[in-house]
Design a protein around this motif. Structure first.
Motif, PDB file in Angstrom:
ATOM      1  N   THR A  49      19.938  15.835   1.143  1.00  0.00           N
ATOM      2  CA  THR A  49      20.970  16.284   2.086  1.00  0.00           C
ATOM      3  C   THR A  49      22.342  15.714   1.731  1.00  0.00           C
ATOM      4  O   THR A  49      23.353  16.139   2.291  1.00  0.00           O
ATOM      5  CB  THR A  49      20.612  15.876   3.530  1.00  0.00           C
ATOM      6  OG1 THR A  49      20.404  14.454   3.578  1.00  0.00           O
ATOM      7  CG2 THR A  49      19.353  16.586   3.997  1.00  0.00           C
TER       8      THR A  49
ATOM      9  N   TYR B 109      25.231  19.182  -2.262  1.00  0.00           N
ATOM     10  CA  TYR B 109      25.616  20.509  -1.801  1.00  0.00           C
ATOM     11  C   TYR B 109      25.676  21.450  -3.007  1.00  0.00           C
ATOM     12  O   TYR B 109      26.280  21.117  -4.028  1.00  0.00           O
ATOM     13  CB  TYR B 109      26.994  20.419  -1.132  1.00  0.00           C
ATOM     14  CG  TYR B 109      27.663  21.742  -0.836  1.00  0.00           C
ATOM     15  CD1 TYR B 109      27.079  22.662   0.042  1.00  0.00           C
ATOM     16  CD2 TYR B 109      28.893  22.056  -1.402  1.00  0.00           C
ATOM     17  CE1 TYR B 109      27.703  23.855   0.329  1.00  0.00           C
ATOM     18  CE2 TYR B 109      29.531  23.254  -1.122  1.00  0.00           C
ATOM     19  CZ  TYR B 109      28.923  24.147  -0.252  1.00  0.00           C
ATOM     20  OH  TYR B 109      29.539  25.343   0.029  1.00  0.00           O
TER      21      TYR B 109
ATOM     22  N   LYS C 283      27.184  24.366  -4.722  1.00  0.00           N
ATOM     23  CA  LYS C 283      28.435  25.136  -4.643  1.00  0.00           C
ATOM     24  C   LYS C 283      28.396  26.305  -5.620  1.00  0.00           C
ATOM     25  O   LYS C 283      28.244  26.112  -6.821  1.00  0.00           O
ATOM     26  CB  LYS C 283      29.626  24.230  -4.970  1.00  0.00           C
ATOM     27  CG  LYS C 283      30.980  24.934  -4.900  1.00  0.00           C
ATOM     28  CD  LYS C 283      32.086  23.993  -5.353  1.00  0.00           C
ATOM     29  CE  LYS C 283      33.430  24.713  -5.357  1.00  0.00           C
ATOM     30  NZ  LYS C 283      34.514  23.861  -5.890  1.00  0.00           N
TER      31      LYS C 283
ATOM     32  N   SER D 201      31.190  19.775   7.915  1.00  0.00           N
ATOM     33  CA  SER D 201      30.285  20.470   6.992  1.00  0.00           C
ATOM     34  C   SER D 201      30.727  20.184   5.561  1.00  0.00           C
ATOM     35  O   SER D 201      31.844  19.711   5.316  1.00  0.00           O
ATOM     36  CB  SER D 201      30.311  21.979   7.245  1.00  0.00           C
ATOM     37  OG  SER D 201      31.572  22.519   6.846  1.00  0.00           O
ATOM     38  N   ASN D 202      29.857  20.491   4.594  1.00  0.00           N
ATOM     39  CA  ASN D 202      30.217  20.281   3.199  1.00  0.00           C
ATOM     40  C   ASN D 202      31.444  21.092   2.803  1.00  0.00           C
ATOM     41  O   ASN D 202      32.309  20.615   2.065  1.00  0.00           O
ATOM     42  CB  ASN D 202      29.036  20.630   2.293  1.00  0.00           C
ATOM     43  CG  ASN D 202      27.913  19.611   2.386  1.00  0.00           C
ATOM     44  OD1 ASN D 202      28.169  18.421   2.373  1.00  0.00           O
ATOM     45  ND2 ASN D 202      26.679  20.084   2.488  1.00  0.00           N
ATOM     46  N   GLU D 203      31.522  22.332   3.285  1.00  0.00           N
ATOM     47  CA  GLU D 203      32.684  23.175   2.993  1.00  0.00           C
ATOM     48  C   GLU D 203      33.955  22.567   3.578  1.00  0.00           C
ATOM     49  O   GLU D 203      35.019  22.588   2.952  1.00  0.00           O
ATOM     50  CB  GLU D 203      32.470  24.593   3.548  1.00  0.00           C
ATOM     51  CG  GLU D 203      31.515  25.443   2.734  1.00  0.00           C
ATOM     52  CD  GLU D 203      32.162  25.943   1.439  1.00  0.00           C
ATOM     53  OE1 GLU D 203      33.349  25.645   1.219  1.00  0.00           O
ATOM     54  OE2 GLU D 203      31.468  26.617   0.656  1.00  0.00           O
TER      55      GLU D 203
END
Length: 380
Positions: free
Chosen positions: A178, A181, A183, A232-234
């Protein structure tokens, strides 16, 4: 192909004792190895294995990842002790770090942790000691033209005597899936530990490792909270690329946060080198550090003198005020040599990376090759 060499250990010298956890390729065990360390009849070790279902290509990749560590000889980098490539299962024998990865260890020190060993949270002195040990391991890797690309608390290991070392890379990649990420359909990226230039352009250098080091300091200060909690990752991607930084926690000491701030300079050339980080905190480190650290070795001293001689003719002041950084960036971007400037007692800022120098990445590859892609992972 993997060709057996002087690191090969006869299988009959290995005894597996108990499971330690799942690694990137298979189970990791605590075990005993005979005659793998000079002068020791038996040594407690960590034994990495490959899943029985692994393909030949995966077995060779497993051995090649381990082979990168054959070049390392530093007290603050986990040591490779041997390889068993003949027969099945394939084994890689590593120095045993009994207290596990730094992230798990820090979380165990939380007052409400079920597995709390009965110890209080680390003091400023202990946090500084951890910082020095990690910086020393990274300084050694940088001096040997290696770029880690995945420096994080999960990838540092804690020894029986609480020494922190740069861990066996890749070992926790799937355990803490986790933290990564995916991409654009590419490999998994540790975005919360990545520098703006790494996120934007895929550029990984020793300077981007310094940024990650700053995030590790933040993990130490917060007992391994998730960086950018609630985003969030974004959102983290956009936030960091636009100049956003992690917030200081109330309990974070001033000196530690100042070190984080220096590591998070947006311009990579304004970040301190790992050697300069140690220089700034060395008076606060335990006396034993001087006996084992790469920083105090003859190898480090001779290398520093060579670099100093090369840079003396090209010294130039770098503005430390963020408001003036944009004016300086245009001229700095055109220069390949580093710069030095004093920033208070003990801190020297210098861009130590020459973009023309060939670097190797911790998670794969050989010296003198171009930038390699991050490894693929089975985690989703």
């Amino acid at each position: 192909m993997y060709v057996p060499d002087e690191w090969e250990v006869p299988r009959e010298k290995m005894t597996m004792c108990r499971e330690l956890g799942q690694g990137s390729f298979g189970m990791v065990y605590e075990g005993i190895a005979k005659c793998v360390v000079k002068g020791d009849m038996e040594t407690q070790v960590a034994i990495k294995t490959v899943n029985e279902s692994a393909s030949m290509r995966e077995r060779i990749e497993f051995l090649n990842e381990a082979s990168v560590m054959k070049e390392f000889n530093c007290h603050h980098v986990v040591r490779l002790l041997g390889v068993v490539s003949q027969g099945q299962p394939t084994l890689v024998i590593m120095e045993l770090m009994t207290r596990g990865d730094l992230k798990s260890y820090l979380r165990s020190l939380r007052p409400d942790a079920e597995n709390n060993p009965g110890q209080p949270p680390p003091t400023l002195k202990k946090m500084t000691q951890m910082a020095g040990e990690i910086a020393d391991g990274m300084s050694y890797l940088n001096a040997n033209k290696f770029v880690h690309r995945d420096l994080a608390a999960r990838n540092c290991m804690v020894a029986e005597d609480y020494t922190v070392k740069i861990g066996d890379f890749g070992m926790t990649r799937d355990i803490y899936e986790t933290d990564y990420y995916r991409k654009g359909g590419k490999g998994l990226l540790p975005v919360r530990w990545m520098s703006p230039e790494s996120l934007k352009d895929g550029v990984f250098t020793t300077n981007s490792d310094v940024w990650s080091f700053g995030v590790v300091l933040w993990e130490i200060a917060t007992l391994a909270e998730q960086p950018y909690q609630g985003m969030s990752n974004e959102q983290v991607l956009r936030f960091v690329m636009e100049g956003g930084l992690l917030e200081r926690q109330e309990s974070c000491p001033d000196s530690l946060f100042e070190l984080m701030r220096l590591s998070w300079q947006y311009n990579p050339k304004m970040r301190p080198s790992f050697t300069e980080i140690i220089q700034s905190i060395k008076v606060d480190l335990e006396p034993c550090f001087k006996e084992v650290a790469y920083f105090y070795s003859e190898e480090c001293k001779s290398r520093d003198q060579e670099e100093f001689d090369m840079e003396t003719e090209n010294m130039e002041s770098v503005p430390l005020d963020p408001s003036s950084m944009l004016q300086h960036a245009a001229s700095a971007a055109d220069k390949h040599s580093g710069h030095k400037v004093e920033n208070g007692p003990g801190i020297v800022l210098r861009g130590s990376f020459d973009e023309r120098q060939p670097y190797t990445h911790m998670n794969g590859g050989r010296k003198n090759e171009k930038v390699l892609p991050l490894p693929q992972s089975t985690a989703c």
